[in-house]
Design an enzyme around this catalytic site. Sequence first.
Site, PDB file in Angstrom:
ATOM      1  N   ALA A   3       3.683  34.987 -12.000  1.00 11.05           N
ATOM      2  CA  ALA A   3       2.229  34.801 -12.103  1.00 11.05           C
ATOM      3  C   ALA A   3       1.894  33.315 -12.024  1.00 11.05           C
ATOM      4  O   ALA A   3       2.128  32.580 -12.980  1.00 11.05           O
ATOM      5  CB  ALA A   3       1.722  35.383 -13.420  1.00 11.05           C
ATOM      6  N   SER A  33      10.021  27.146  -6.231  1.00 11.79           N
ATOM      7  CA  SER A  33       9.553  26.933  -4.853  1.00 11.79           C
ATOM      8  C   SER A  33      10.296  25.785  -4.188  1.00 11.79           C
ATOM      9  O   SER A  33      10.706  24.821  -4.860  1.00 11.79           O
ATOM     10  CB  SER A  33       8.064  26.590  -4.898  1.00 11.79           C
ATOM     11  OG  SER A  33       7.629  26.143  -3.640  1.00 11.79           O
ATOM     12  N   TYR A  69       1.282  21.305  -7.195  1.00  9.92           N
ATOM     13  CA  TYR A  69       1.873  22.648  -7.323  1.00  9.92           C
ATOM     14  C   TYR A  69       3.398  22.543  -7.465  1.00  9.92           C
ATOM     15  O   TYR A  69       4.003  23.131  -8.373  1.00  9.92           O
ATOM     16  CB  TYR A  69       1.484  23.472  -6.087  1.00  9.92           C
ATOM     17  CG  TYR A  69       2.366  24.657  -5.824  1.00  9.92           C
ATOM     18  CD1 TYR A  69       2.277  25.800  -6.611  1.00  9.92           C
ATOM     19  CD2 TYR A  69       3.302  24.638  -4.784  1.00  9.92           C
ATOM     20  CE1 TYR A  69       3.098  26.889  -6.371  1.00  9.92           C
ATOM     21  CE2 TYR A  69       4.114  25.720  -4.535  1.00  9.92           C
ATOM     22  CZ  TYR A  69       4.019  26.842  -5.337  1.00  9.92           C
ATOM     23  OH  TYR A  69       4.836  27.911  -5.104  1.00  9.92           O
ATOM     24  N   LYS A 107       6.120  23.483 -10.679  1.00 10.95           N
ATOM     25  CA  LYS A 107       7.315  24.330 -10.573  1.00 10.95           C
ATOM     26  C   LYS A 107       8.553  23.572 -11.078  1.00 10.95           C
ATOM     27  O   LYS A 107       9.411  24.134 -11.767  1.00 10.95           O
ATOM     28  CB  LYS A 107       7.525  24.785  -9.125  1.00 10.95           C
ATOM     29  CG  LYS A 107       6.454  25.740  -8.619  1.00 10.95           C
ATOM     30  CD  LYS A 107       6.593  27.117  -9.263  1.00 10.95           C
ATOM     31  CE  LYS A 107       5.521  28.083  -8.845  1.00 10.95           C
ATOM     32  NZ  LYS A 107       5.645  29.415  -9.416  1.00 10.95           N
TER      33      LYS A 107
HETATM   34  C1  UD1 Z   1       3.435  25.891   0.876  1.00  9.68           C
HETATM   35  C2  UD1 Z   1       4.398  25.297  -0.101  1.00  9.68           C
HETATM   36  C3  UD1 Z   1       5.328  26.353  -0.616  1.00  9.68           C
HETATM   37  C4  UD1 Z   1       4.532  27.458  -1.263  1.00  9.68           C
HETATM   38  C5  UD1 Z   1       3.634  28.026  -0.207  1.00  9.68           C
HETATM   39  C6  UD1 Z   1       2.793  29.112  -0.847  1.00  9.68           C
HETATM   40  C7  UD1 Z   1       4.993  22.987   0.263  1.00  9.68           C
HETATM   41  C8  UD1 Z   1       5.822  22.023   1.037  1.00  9.68           C
HETATM   42  N1  UD1 Z   1       5.150  24.257   0.560  1.00  9.68           N
HETATM   43  O1  UD1 Z   1       4.168  26.243   2.037  1.00  9.68           O
HETATM   44  O2  UD1 Z   1       6.204  25.828  -1.559  1.00  9.68           O
HETATM   45  O3  UD1 Z   1       5.370  28.431  -1.801  1.00  9.68           O
HETATM   46  O4  UD1 Z   1       2.785  26.999   0.308  1.00  9.68           O
HETATM   47  O5  UD1 Z   1       1.453  29.002  -0.649  1.00  9.68           O
HETATM   48  O6  UD1 Z   1       4.220  22.614  -0.576  1.00  9.68           O
HETATM   49  N2  UD1 Z   1      -0.300  26.245   9.211  1.00  9.68           N
HETATM   50  C9  UD1 Z   1      -1.182  26.160  10.286  1.00  9.68           C
HETATM   51  N3  UD1 Z   1      -2.403  26.756  10.155  1.00  9.68           N
HETATM   52  C10 UD1 Z   1      -2.792  27.452   9.034  1.00  9.68           C
HETATM   53  C11 UD1 Z   1      -1.872  27.538   7.943  1.00  9.68           C
HETATM   54  C12 UD1 Z   1      -0.641  26.923   8.065  1.00  9.68           C
HETATM   55  O7  UD1 Z   1      -0.874  25.536  11.307  1.00  9.68           O
HETATM   56  O8  UD1 Z   1      -3.926  27.965   8.983  1.00  9.68           O
HETATM   57  C13 UD1 Z   1       1.047  25.620   9.343  1.00  9.68           C
HETATM   58  C14 UD1 Z   1       1.351  24.558   8.290  1.00  9.68           C
HETATM   59  O9  UD1 Z   1       0.946  23.294   8.733  1.00  9.68           O
HETATM   60  C15 UD1 Z   1       2.876  24.701   8.174  1.00  9.68           C
HETATM   61  C16 UD1 Z   1       3.128  26.185   8.413  1.00  9.68           C
HETATM   62  O10 UD1 Z   1       1.981  26.653   9.113  1.00  9.68           O
HETATM   63  O11 UD1 Z   1       3.525  23.976   9.200  1.00  9.68           O
HETATM   64  C17 UD1 Z   1       3.291  27.002   7.136  1.00  9.68           C
HETATM   65  O12 UD1 Z   1       2.197  26.736   6.267  1.00  9.68           O
HETATM   66  P1  UD1 Z   1       1.898  27.610   4.959  1.00  9.68           P
HETATM   67  O13 UD1 Z   1       2.029  29.046   5.304  1.00  9.68           O
HETATM   68  O14 UD1 Z   1       0.611  27.151   4.383  1.00  9.68           O
HETATM   69  O15 UD1 Z   1       3.092  27.295   3.965  1.00  9.68           O
HETATM   70  P2  UD1 Z   1       3.687  25.880   3.482  1.00  9.68           P
HETATM   71  O16 UD1 Z   1       2.638  24.844   3.421  1.00  9.68           O
HETATM   72  O17 UD1 Z   1       4.898  25.598   4.298  1.00  9.68           O
END
Ligand code: UD1
Length: 329
Positions: free
Chosen positions: A74, A117, A141, A145
């Site tokens: 949670a 995480s 965040y 953790k």
């Molecule tokens: C982040 C956290 C991770 C956490 C997760 C849960 C960090 C480094 N990572 O992961 O620990 O568990 O969130 O919320 O803090 N992207 C796009 N467009 C979008 C959304 C994302 O291009 O609309 C790209 C991001 O730039 C990234 C990838 O997709 O390269 C993944 O993004 P996302 O799914 O948000 O996860 P993280 O940021 O990697």
Amino acid sequence: MKVLVIGGAGYIGGHVARLLSDRGYAVDVVDNLSTGSTRNLFPEYGFFRGDILDYPWLAGVVAKGSYGAIIHLAAAKAAGESMLVPEKYSTQNLCGTINILNAACEAGVERIVFSSSAAVYGEPRYLPIDESHPKEPENYYGFTKLEIERILAWYDRLKGIKFAALRYFNAAGYDPGLRVRGLEKKPANLIPVIMEVAVGIRKSLDVFGVDYPTPDGSGVRDYIHVSDLALGHLLALEYLEREKKSITVNLGSESGLSVLKILETARRVTHRPIPSVISPRRPGDPATLVASSALAKTVLGWEARHSSLETIIETTWAAYAAQESTPLA
Ligand code: UD1
């Protein structure tokens, strides 16, 4: 053994509770349903709706249950939001976990599995990232953790509570049997956002940066199927029972996938156009994050079996397509 899954109506918690119940554990769930869905709950579970910040209530639930273990999932988890509203992350993640630990102490629960995480590592110094990589979170965040991992180590030392801290990389996919398919409300993560574009909830996907030092210029992450994560919790629980000592492990697929590759696969699997717009980088996003899961393999006997890109996209699409045809919640 009876297990209390805190956050068990959520995306990862729902999959964990389902697997534990399938494997013969008695499961109770605590959830405030702020982001979780009752669609992830099953009649064979005990369900207590409430908030981990309500200590007297939580301590009462934990004291009455005769639990062999608590699985704690949670938390607030939007890295970007944590930089704008750190108060929320202090309260929900830090205070919430402390309440759970104190309730476990009062009730004599000796084992806890904690959702940590990859965000504890921050900007990678080397790849793949193993557990001894420097811990320098880039967002609040990730800091919460890491602090919780440290608090767990103190509660182990002072109170004898054994913990497994599981450092998830990017959780993705849905139960291949589609039993657990409650969708996240207002998701911010890449794959659910892509799916919301596919079903028409959003107009287009913002691709956050195509100028990274990666093969196609977009961000690379280690996507781990939620069913593989669920198995990690089960094996961690068995490890705590067997070894009676604490452990901290990465759970990742050990392979990197780019935003553009995921988008292309989603277009092919869904047969939907999924419009996209190239946008600036999102602050705080590293170029590449890929796990080493060697420790989880050796120590827990864990392996990622569902984490191919195809399986991740197909199972996620199945959950979104089912909701599109029969909206329930
Ligand atoms: C982040 C956290 C991770 C956490 C997760 C849960 C960090 C480094 N990572 O992961 O620990 O568990 O969130 O919320 O803090 N992207 C796009 N467009 C979008 C959304 C994302 O291009 O609309 C790209 C991001 O730039 C990234 C990838 O997709 O390269 C993944 O993004 P996302 O799914 O948000 O996860 P993280 O940021 O990697």
